[in-house]
Write a protein that holds these residues in place. Structure first.
Motif, mmCIF file in Angstrom:
data_model
loop_
_atom_site.group_PDB
_atom_site.id
_atom_site.type_symbol
_atom_site.label_atom_id
_atom_site.label_comp_id
_atom_site.label_asym_id
_atom_site.label_seq_id
_atom_site.Cartn_x
_atom_site.Cartn_y
_atom_site.Cartn_z
ATOM 1 N N LEU A 168 -9.112 79.142 12.639
ATOM 2 C CA LEU A 168 -9.894 80.097 11.847
ATOM 3 C C LEU A 168 -10.561 81.130 12.759
ATOM 4 C CD1 LEU A 168 -11.534 77.693 9.245
ATOM 5 C CD2 LEU A 168 -9.734 79.377 8.809
ATOM 6 N N GLY A 169 -11.062 80.669 13.888
ATOM 7 C CA GLY A 169 -11.617 81.580 14.887
ATOM 8 C C GLY A 169 -12.848 82.341 14.423
ATOM 9 N N GLU A 170 -13.198 83.364 15.190
ATOM 10 C CA GLU A 170 -14.398 84.149 14.905
ATOM 11 C C GLU A 170 -14.282 84.927 13.599
ATOM 12 O OE1 GLU A 170 -15.631 86.642 18.094
ATOM 13 O OE2 GLU A 170 -15.647 85.036 19.583
ATOM 14 N N LYS A 171 -13.081 85.345 13.255
ATOM 15 C CA LYS A 171 -12.903 86.204 12.078
ATOM 16 C C LYS A 171 -13.001 85.424 10.773
ATOM 17 C CE LYS A 171 -9.831 89.662 10.028
ATOM 18 N NZ LYS A 171 -8.552 90.411 10.175
ATOM 19 N N PHE A 172 -12.334 84.288 10.714
ATOM 20 C CA PHE A 172 -12.244 83.559 9.440
ATOM 21 C C PHE A 172 -13.104 82.294 9.407
ATOM 22 C CE2 PHE A 172 -8.159 85.818 9.865
ATOM 23 C CZ PHE A 172 -8.206 86.587 8.713
ATOM 24 N N GLY A 173 -13.606 81.866 10.546
ATOM 25 C CA GLY A 173 -14.381 80.626 10.599
ATOM 26 C C GLY A 173 -15.853 80.834 10.348
ATOM 27 N N ASN A 174 -16.193 81.460 9.225
ATOM 28 C CA ASN A 174 -17.583 81.742 8.870
ATOM 29 C C ASN A 174 -17.875 81.289 7.448
ATOM 30 O OD1 ASN A 174 -18.544 83.436 11.267
ATOM 31 N ND2 ASN A 174 -16.678 84.514 10.673
ATOM 32 N N ASP A 175 -19.132 80.920 7.212
ATOM 33 C CA ASP A 175 -19.544 80.469 5.878
ATOM 34 C C ASP A 175 -18.654 79.348 5.368
ATOM 35 O OD1 ASP A 175 -21.771 82.191 5.547
ATOM 36 O OD2 ASP A 175 -20.411 83.843 5.061
ATOM 37 N N VAL A 176 -18.318 78.455 6.274
ATOM 38 C CA VAL A 176 -17.565 77.249 5.927
ATOM 39 C C VAL A 176 -18.473 76.052 6.206
ATOM 40 C CG1 VAL A 176 -15.542 75.827 6.435
ATOM 41 C CG2 VAL A 176 -15.346 78.329 6.475
ATOM 42 N N TYR A 177 -18.578 75.158 5.235
ATOM 43 C CA TYR A 177 -19.433 73.980 5.340
ATOM 44 C C TYR A 177 -18.602 72.745 4.998
ATOM 45 C CZ TYR A 177 -23.204 77.452 4.941
ATOM 46 O OH TYR A 177 -24.033 78.534 5.127
ATOM 47 N N PRO A 214 -11.036 70.107 15.324
ATOM 48 C CA PRO A 214 -11.202 71.265 16.197
ATOM 49 C C PRO A 214 -10.025 72.239 16.147
ATOM 50 C CG PRO A 214 -10.834 69.255 17.464
ATOM 51 C CD PRO A 214 -11.098 68.834 16.061
ATOM 52 N N ALA A 215 -8.829 71.737 15.849
ATOM 53 C CA ALA A 215 -7.677 72.637 15.738
ATOM 54 C C ALA A 215 -7.858 73.603 14.569
ATOM 55 C CB ALA A 215 -6.388 71.832 15.569
ATOM 56 N N LEU A 216 -8.463 73.133 13.477
ATOM 57 C CA LEU A 216 -8.751 74.008 12.338
ATOM 58 C C LEU A 216 -9.771 75.063 12.727
ATOM 59 C CD1 LEU A 216 -8.802 74.821 9.312
ATOM 60 C CD2 LEU A 216 -10.540 73.036 8.999
ATOM 61 N N HIS A 217 -10.832 74.650 13.402
ATOM 62 C CA HIS A 217 -11.878 75.591 13.788
ATOM 63 C C HIS A 217 -11.316 76.672 14.711
ATOM 64 C CE1 HIS A 217 -14.514 71.730 13.382
ATOM 65 N NE2 HIS A 217 -14.013 72.119 12.238
ATOM 66 N N THR A 219 -19.542 78.672 11.962
ATOM 67 C CA THR A 219 -19.879 80.091 12.122
ATOM 68 C C THR A 219 -19.133 80.617 13.339
ATOM 69 O OG1 THR A 219 -22.098 79.685 11.234
ATOM 70 C CG2 THR A 219 -21.741 81.769 12.401
ATOM 71 N N GLY A 220 -18.307 81.627 13.112
ATOM 72 C CA GLY A 220 -17.509 82.158 14.208
ATOM 73 C C GLY A 220 -16.596 81.120 14.825
ATOM 74 N N GLY A 221 -16.172 80.156 14.033
ATOM 75 C CA GLY A 221 -15.307 79.095 14.517
ATOM 76 C C GLY A 221 -16.021 78.006 15.276
ATOM 77 N N LYS A 222 -17.366 78.041 15.312
ATOM 78 C CA LYS A 222 -18.157 77.056 16.041
ATOM 79 C C LYS A 222 -19.004 76.243 15.066
ATOM 80 C CE LYS A 222 -16.751 78.797 19.985
ATOM 81 N NZ LYS A 222 -15.761 78.082 20.833
ATOM 82 N N ILE A 241 -8.063 79.146 3.427
ATOM 83 C CA ILE A 241 -9.266 79.925 3.747
ATOM 84 C C ILE A 241 -8.901 81.331 4.198
ATOM 85 C CG2 ILE A 241 -11.224 80.104 5.342
ATOM 86 C CD1 ILE A 241 -11.452 77.053 5.234
ATOM 87 N N ARG A 242 -7.892 81.460 5.028
ATOM 88 C CA ARG A 242 -7.444 82.792 5.465
ATOM 89 C C ARG A 242 -6.993 83.630 4.275
ATOM 90 N NH1 ARG A 242 -6.020 83.496 11.076
ATOM 91 N NH2 ARG A 242 -4.559 85.120 10.385
#
Length: 388
Positions: free
Chosen positions: A264-273, A258-261, A370-373, A237-238
């Motif tokens: 990815l964090g706020e920068k890369f953890g978006n638009d992931v389903y 949760p380790a994946l989330h 979204t944002g890693g959340k 994903i990165r």
């Protein structure tokens, strides 16, 4: 990996070292869950959830007038070890078997349970190979099959208006290889188009060749279906985001980590389903809220993955079947599972007969990152699924 507090932690460590199964005065569930290695993010939370279920059952008076004992021996994310552990559990008197997630890691335990005439249930094996067809008439999985997981992902993509897809298949295990096959079948049946099917080998940590092929396409995909495992999901994903591919990424329950989330964090953890087993956040069912309270009482924190619910549900499912059967006899418990309809934290479940594979009929939960959340999108039960 989270540590287990107090007495539960001590029991887990002792079991991993090979503590003998308790005397037959108790109903003994033998588990070969992987508390270490690549499978730990799925199996270790399941073990925690299973402990909650055992305590709840015993606090309510036990099962058939007996206390329930759960003894886990660490499969160490190694199929040979899982099989050896299952043999030891059976030899020492386990009456029911909990097998690990996924066919490659869980099937050795299922085969040993079948050979001993015991019912075995995998907490979350989803490849259709984990079936009575291949493992025997007393073997089940709690998870939806990949037929449902892939179909739910495809239906969701089409519902969102994503008409063409780039599909990546990690050649790691049966789960990662079959999930995109069923996504593709459902997606194309619904009018979607696959722009490119690509391959990846788990552990490579290099996605440059795939990126080159993706960038050579005459059009960008509306959605990227990525079937991978472990830390490689985050690596891929990165890599996609860093070269400007901002299309939604869609995957299966291996993303429920949760380790994946966090990675990815706020920068890369978006638009992931991703499609997974249940939702334990705001708006969860009353039954889930009760479980969350029991879980927090035991571990002093909230769960951070739905895999805790797969362990809890596996124990509760075994308990319901034993109660209906009136014993732990393998044939009687298997029949109770085939005949029953069960309402679980992971949704309503019923099984097809052994001749039809013990296919689990159940819905899937879709989660957004979204944002890693995480947030809950909703439940999906495909009207039809591809043939296994």
């Amino acid at each position: 990996m989270s540590k287990l507090p107090g007495l539960v932690h001590a029991v887990a460590i002792a079991a991993c070292m090979g503590t003998a199964v308790p005397a037959r005065a108790d109903i003994v569930i033998g588990a070969a869950l992987n508390l270490t290695g690549i499978q730990a993010p799925m199996d270790e939370p399941g073990f925690r959830g299973a402990q909650v279920a055992v305590k709840e059952i015993n606090d309510a008076g036990g099962l058939l007038g007996q206390q329930v004992k759960l003894v886990n021996m660490d499969g160490k994310s190694d199929p040979v070890t899982v099989g050896n552990v299952a043999v030891q559990l059976v030899d020492e008197g386990a009456q029911l078997i909990m097998a690990p997630c996924d066919f490659d890691f869980g099937s050795p335990a299922g085969r040993e349970a079948q050979a001993a005439g015991l019912v075995g249930i995998s907490t979350c094996a989803s490849d259709p190979l984990y079936s009575s067809w291949s493992l025997g008439d007393k073997q089940f999985t709690l998870s939806m099959w990949n037929t449902t997981m892939g179909a739910a992902a495809a239906d969701f993509a089409l519902e969102k208006g994503w008409k063409n897809a780039y599909v990546v298949t990690d050649q790691f295990i049966a789960y990662t290889k079959s999930l995109p096959k069923y996504f593709k079948a459902q997606f194309e049946a619904g009018g979607g188009k696959i722009l490119l099917e690509d391959s990846y080998n788990n552990g490579d940590n290099d996605f440059s060749a795939q990126l080159a092929r993706l960038q050579a396409l005459p059009e960008k995909p509306d959605v990227i279906f990525l079937s991978s495992y472990g830390t490689d999901i985050g690596v891929i994903i990165r890599a996609l985001r860093e070269v400007g591919y901002d299309a939604p990424v869609l995957g299966g329950d291996a993303y429920d980590d949760p380790a994946l989330h966090q990675a990815l964090g706020e920068k890369f953890g978006n638009d992931v389903y991703f499609v997974t087993h249940t939702w334990a956040g705001p708006g969860a069912s009353p039954e889930m809220q009760k479980f969350l309270g029991l879980y927090k009482d035991m571990y002093q924190k909230d769960p951070d993955t739905s895999f805790v619910a797969t362990g809890y549900d596996t124990v509760m499912l075994l308990a319901e079947a034993v109660k209906a059967a009136g014993s732990t006899d393998g044939e009687a418990v298997a029949k109770a599972l085939e005949d029953g309809q069960f309402k679980l934290l992971t949704g309503e479940l019923d099984y097809t007969p052994a001749a039809e594979g013990h296919m689990p009929n159940k819905a899937a939960a879709i989660i957004q990152l979204t944002g890693g959340k995480t947030s809950f999108v909703g439940w999906r039960r495909p009207a039809s699924v591809p043939a296994p």
